[in-house]
Design an enzyme around this catalytic site. Structure first.
Site: not given
Ligand code: AGP
Length: 594
Positions: A2, A76, A102-103, A470, A473
């Site tokens: 969010c 989200w 958000n939260g 990659k 996702e």
């Molecule tokens: C990366 O492509 C992802 N979207 C996800 O794994 C991300 O790296 C993970 O949520 C950690 O986020 P951060 O680096 O903001 O802590």
């Protein structure tokens, strides 16, 4: 997860186009619904619906709303399906108060039951709606908006950044936060609130970072921050050095491909942190163990850190998923350095772990977003210089994280040779990017697959994991990364005729063993796509296809360069399959819930 925005303009002009522009920049935080609330003629106007911003704008014309202040939200979903009723802003039954949040409010069910027993009528399934009703209840009891918000945060439990407006106090937005990000922007034409800086880069560069429990009151005259005892807090004003263009696509089809192409710059800029890194090393002193803590892509960068720290500096190093960290906390002490890697600096799992680590150990954050929670809570900070990353799939922040880790390891181990090699990485990345046409062609050849394997040894093992992440996702194809030697201990059973296996095989100590693993899968019918040296004729003879990398990219620095074709493959296969690589389903850029 969010995104929220708030804005009050100094002049009496319509704020909706600005709110819309700002919230559009946060779509990476959530894209199942959008909503705006503005105030005009004594009433709150709301437009909201489920769907991506572009779709909802088309049907509701979100930019066409009267009122010179308001709030906005991208969602989200956590509590309640994506739907018009569950979209923010949420209001009380008489539309006197509107809220964006958000939260997660953990105790919302108890609060909701109590409010219903008092006669409140709820419209949505969200946790957020209780906030609107609570604020309205306290305002009915005689509290002003600021104190109604303060009373409300005394009741709700969980994580929140929230902003509220009320018809009873026009020309005012009140906001607060706990464990979710919130920044306040001081612009020439008005004052802003946002979950993240890309939202407001165009309008405000001077930023205030409210702390947990502080109440932010913005009106046309400015911004006031109060602590829990109603005292005015004199906040530092920090200036962001990112430009609005950095958060635009600038002619690229997607943010992801723009960000892949910015990786050489991200590495070059992050290498400028060398002095800062050296100062941190000098200050930290004696360290007998390192623990990297991170999630997702940042976890994969951390795994590379383990190989570097152990082999170059001889420091025992663990890598722990942030969500699992508390189960290892017993083994920490003041000679442990706990390193938190995070592009956003706001990941809830990492923040919880940071609070645990801060109790016993020295902590260092390697973070891309200045002013984010990890940068404020860790003892030391290295800021990666990737610039804003909007695509949900981390690309340039990953190579920037790796660059910081390499700098750290090279400086701790006084390895000048590695430092010199790092200087060559940006050119290697740009050279690799020139092969994009070949990667596009390969993506057409491989998009049939339902499953992919990615194999690598040593430094190339985390690259295999990251390549697989990659792919899965954004393209929704199942991808598994494995240590090449581990395959025969089980997963080899899954290798079938035609299954794509991506083998990361740079020149170096692990080359021969990796080649044996390549042959193992090949002889079982796998369709092998190898990433190796351009000059490697024997690889070309054995693999079905090879993406060639400059032969000077040796094993130790390969993670910084060999990831590039893997990102490109994931990107182009995703396009082949007709998906949006910037907004993968069910995911958000910043994961602020545990
Ligand atoms: C990366 O492509 C992802 N979207 C996800 O794994 C991300 O790296 C993970 O949520 C950690 O986020 P951060 O680096 O903001 O802590």
């Amino acid at each position: 997860m969010c995104g929220i925005v708030g804005c009050i303009l100094k002049e009496n002009e319509d704020v909706a186009p600005i709110l819309f522009d700002c919230i559009s920049k946060l779509e990476y935080r959530g894209y199942d619904s959008i909503g705006l609330a503005t105030f005009s003629d004594g009433k709150i106007n709301i437009k909201k619906d489920k769907g991506k911003i572009i779709e909802v704008d088309k049907s509701l014309d979100l930019k066409d709303m009267p009122g010179s202040f308001g709030i906005a939200h991208v969602r989200w979903a956590t509590h309640g399906d994506p739907s018009k009723l569950n979209a923010h802003p949420h209001v009380d039954e008489d539309n006197t108060v509107a809220v964006v949040h958000n939260g997660i409010i953990e105790n919302y069910l108890e609060i909701k039951e109590e409010l219903i027993s008092e006669g409140h009528v709820f419209k949505s399934d969200t946790d957020t709606e209780v906030i609107a009703h609570l604020i309205e209840k306290f305002m009915d009891e005689g509290f002003d908006l600021e104190h109604a918000v303060r009373k409300t945060i005394g009741i709700i439990e969980g994580a929140y950044a929230l902003a509220a407006i009320s018809i009873n106090e026009p020309d005012k937005i009140v906001a607060t936060r706990k464990d979710s990000p919130l920044i306040v922007g001081l612009g020439e034409n008005g004052y802003y609130l946002a979950s993240d800086s890309p939202a407001i880069l165009k309008y405000a560069k001077d930023i205030i970072y409210p702390e947990k429990g502080e109440i932010v009151i913005i009106d046309r005259d400015g911004v006031v921050v109060h602590d829990e005892f109603d005292n005015v807090v004199n906040k530092d004003i920090e200036t962001i050095n990112w430009t609005p263009e950095m958060a635009e696509k600038e002619g690229y089809d997607h943010f992801m491909i723009k960000e892949i192409n910015e990786q050489a710059t991200a590495v070059r800029n992050t290498l400028t942190q060398r002095e800062n890194v050296q100062e941190i090393i000098d200050d930290i002193g004696d360290i007998q163990r390192i623990c990297f803590v991170a999630c997702g892509t940042s976890y994969h960068a951390s795994l590379t850190g383990k190989y570097l720290m152990e082999s170059l500096a001889g420091i025992p190093t663990d890598v722990i998923l942030a969500s699992e960290f508390k189960y290892s906390a017993n083994t920490l002490n003041d000679k442990t350095l706990v390193i938190f890697i995070s592009q956003s600096g706001e990941t809830a799992d990492s923040l919880k772990a940071l609070d645990v680590a801060n109790q016993t150990s020295k902590t260092l954050g390697i973070v891309n977003v200045a002013g984010s929670a990890i940068t404020r809570r860790a003892d030391y900070v290295i800021q990666t210089q990737a610039g804003p990353e909007i695509g949900v799939a981390a690309t340039k922040t990953y190579v920037a994280q790796l660059t910081s880790i390499y700098l750290l390891a090279a400086l701790v181990s006084e390895n000048d040779e590695l430092l010199n090699e790092l200087d060559m990485v940006p050119d290697f990345i740009d050279e690799t990017l020139k092969d994009v046409d070949y990667v596009m062609e390969l993506s057409k050849r491989y998009n049939y697959a339902r499953d992919f394997f990615y194999l690598g040894r040593g430094y190339s093992y985390p690259t295999a994991l990251e390549g697989a992440l990659k792919l899965k996702e954004i393209s929704y194809i199942h991808g598994e990364g494995y240590a090449a030697g581990e395959l025969k201990h089980g997963p080899l059973a899954l290798i079938d005729e035609g299954i794509p296996v991506v083998v990361i095989i740079p020149p170096g100590d692990n080359y021969r063993k990796t080649m044996s693993n390549l042959e193992e899968v090949k002889s079982r019918g796998a369709n092998v796509l190898a990433i190796g040296s351009k000059d490697d004729e024997s690889l070309k003879a054995k693999a079905n296809a090879v993406i060639g990398i400059n032969p000077e990219v040796k094993e130790i620095i390969a993670p910084l360069v060999y990831i590039v074709p893997l990102q490109l493959i994931a990107y182009y296969i995703t396009l082949e399959k007709g998906h949006d690589p910037d907004k993968p389903k069910n995911l958000a850029k910043c994961v602020t819930v545990e």
